[in-house]
Enzyme design. Sequence first.
Site, PDB file in Angstrom:
ATOM      1  N   SER A  16       0.837  -1.203   0.000  1.00 19.29           N
ATOM      2  CA  SER A  16       0.000   0.000   0.000  1.00 19.29           C
ATOM      3  C   SER A  16       0.868   1.248   0.000  1.00 19.29           C
ATOM      4  O   SER A  16       1.679   1.458   0.904  1.00 19.29           O
ATOM      5  CB  SER A  16      -0.897   0.010   1.240  1.00 19.29           C
ATOM      6  OG  SER A  16      -1.476   1.295   1.390  1.00 19.29           O
ATOM      7  N   HIS A  40      -1.543  -1.265  -3.992  1.00 16.02           N
ATOM      8  CA  HIS A  40      -2.792  -0.875  -3.328  1.00 16.02           C
ATOM      9  C   HIS A  40      -2.788   0.642  -3.084  1.00 16.02           C
ATOM     10  O   HIS A  40      -1.823   1.187  -2.556  1.00 16.02           O
ATOM     11  CB  HIS A  40      -2.872  -1.638  -2.004  1.00 16.02           C
ATOM     12  CG  HIS A  40      -4.142  -1.482  -1.241  1.00 16.02           C
ATOM     13  ND1 HIS A  40      -5.274  -2.238  -1.490  1.00 16.02           N
ATOM     14  CD2 HIS A  40      -4.465  -0.669  -0.195  1.00 16.02           C
ATOM     15  CE1 HIS A  40      -6.231  -1.905  -0.630  1.00 16.02           C
ATOM     16  NE2 HIS A  40      -5.772  -0.951   0.166  1.00 16.02           N
ATOM     17  N   MET A  75     -12.218   4.507   0.381  1.00 16.74           N
ATOM     18  CA  MET A  75     -12.820   4.709   1.703  1.00 16.74           C
ATOM     19  C   MET A  75     -13.481   6.083   1.673  1.00 16.74           C
ATOM     20  O   MET A  75     -13.006   7.052   2.261  1.00 16.74           O
ATOM     21  CB  MET A  75     -11.730   4.612   2.787  1.00 16.74           C
ATOM     22  CG  MET A  75     -11.305   3.177   3.053  1.00 16.74           C
ATOM     23  SD  MET A  75      -9.691   3.076   3.842  1.00 16.74           S
ATOM     24  CE  MET A  75      -8.655   3.245   2.399  1.00 16.74           C
ATOM     25  N   GLY A 152      -0.459   1.548   9.878  1.00 21.03           N
ATOM     26  CA  GLY A 152       0.319   1.328  11.093  1.00 21.03           C
ATOM     27  C   GLY A 152      -0.467   0.897  12.316  1.00 21.03           C
ATOM     28  O   GLY A 152       0.036   0.967  13.436  1.00 21.03           O
TER      29      GLY A 152
HETATM   30  C1  DX5 Z   1      -6.163   1.377   6.221  1.00 18.80           C
HETATM   31  C2  DX5 Z   1      -5.871   1.149   4.764  1.00 18.80           C
HETATM   32  C3  DX5 Z   1      -4.764   0.205   4.564  1.00 18.80           C
HETATM   33  C4  DX5 Z   1      -3.419   0.670   5.035  1.00 18.80           C
HETATM   34  C5  DX5 Z   1      -2.782  -0.515   5.698  1.00 18.80           C
HETATM   35  O1  DX5 Z   1      -7.330   2.106   6.384  1.00 18.80           O
HETATM   36  O2  DX5 Z   1      -6.997   0.665   4.082  1.00 18.80           O
HETATM   37  O3  DX5 Z   1      -4.661  -0.242   3.222  1.00 18.80           O
HETATM   38  O4  DX5 Z   1      -2.558   1.128   4.023  1.00 18.80           O
HETATM   39  O5  DX5 Z   1      -1.675  -0.074   6.391  1.00 18.80           O
HETATM   40  P1  DX5 Z   1      -0.843  -1.020   7.339  1.00 18.80           P
HETATM   41  O6  DX5 Z   1      -0.379  -2.181   6.532  1.00 18.80           O
HETATM   42  O7  DX5 Z   1       0.274  -0.129   7.768  1.00 18.80           O
HETATM   43  O8  DX5 Z   1      -1.735  -1.437   8.467  1.00 18.80           O
HETATM   44 ZN    ZN Z   2      -6.579  -0.225   2.010  1.00 18.69          ZN
END
Ligand code: DX5
Ligand code: ZN
Length: 226
Positions: A16, A40, A75, A152
């Site tokens: 991501s 992503h 989102m 995170g």
């Molecule tokens: C969170 C996002 C994730 C995010 C994950 O709301 O949808 O895709 O990038 O981040 P990590 O892997 O750091 O939890």
């Molecule tokens: Zn995501």
Amino acid sequence: MSALAHPLRGPIAAPSILSADFTRLGSELAIVDPARDWVHCDIMDSRFVPNLTFGPLVVAAARRVTPAFLDVHLMVERPETMLRAFRDAGADQITVHLEACWDPGAVLAAVRATGARAGLAIKPGTPFAAAERWLDAIDLLLVMTVEPGFGGQSFMPAMLDKVRAAREARTRAGSAFLIGVDGGIAPDTAPGCRAAGADAFVAGNAVFAQPDPAAALAALRAAFGG
Ligand code: DX5
Ligand code: ZN
């Protein structure tokens, strides 16, 4: 776009860019193997989630620096208003949140009508059963393993039951959608997700916040057996 075949069967890593250094997106994305991984992109509107990230311009920038499959996670409220813009920016798959759709079937059909693959995401508080009636309309069920909004955060192990329920429903229905997990995915949490049935592993911090992102991505793939 390249002629190369994008990976459409699990297990797939999906780094991501939320955790990447946007001043050098090109070199950050050079670690991605377009034959094995997705990229992503987390779109947040400060309404559906409290955070605000980026829009189609940055997705288009990612499109210019990698031929990899672009997995766009919306989102946002009213996702149906943004599908064309993200598809035109280069999205290969567009995932909308069930909780953000007044008519999920119509929105998912609209995603597919753009030519993109259609994903449906569910927040931690949304049971799998709420998504079950749209399984024929999706290419990806994205099980959020944190509360969406920020990178995170800590993985929520209770979400593994949802992944298992999705896998069982897929087997019962003979459907082909992939199951993704997103949030807190790292080499220590990915194996349990794989065992539960996950096919796509979204990871921000566990890749781009590491001292050697290429090695971190390799470690993630090794952890889920990719
Ligand atoms: C969170 C996002 C994730 C995010 C994950 O709301 O949808 O895709 O990038 O981040 P990590 O892997 O750091 O939890
Ligand atoms: Zn995501």
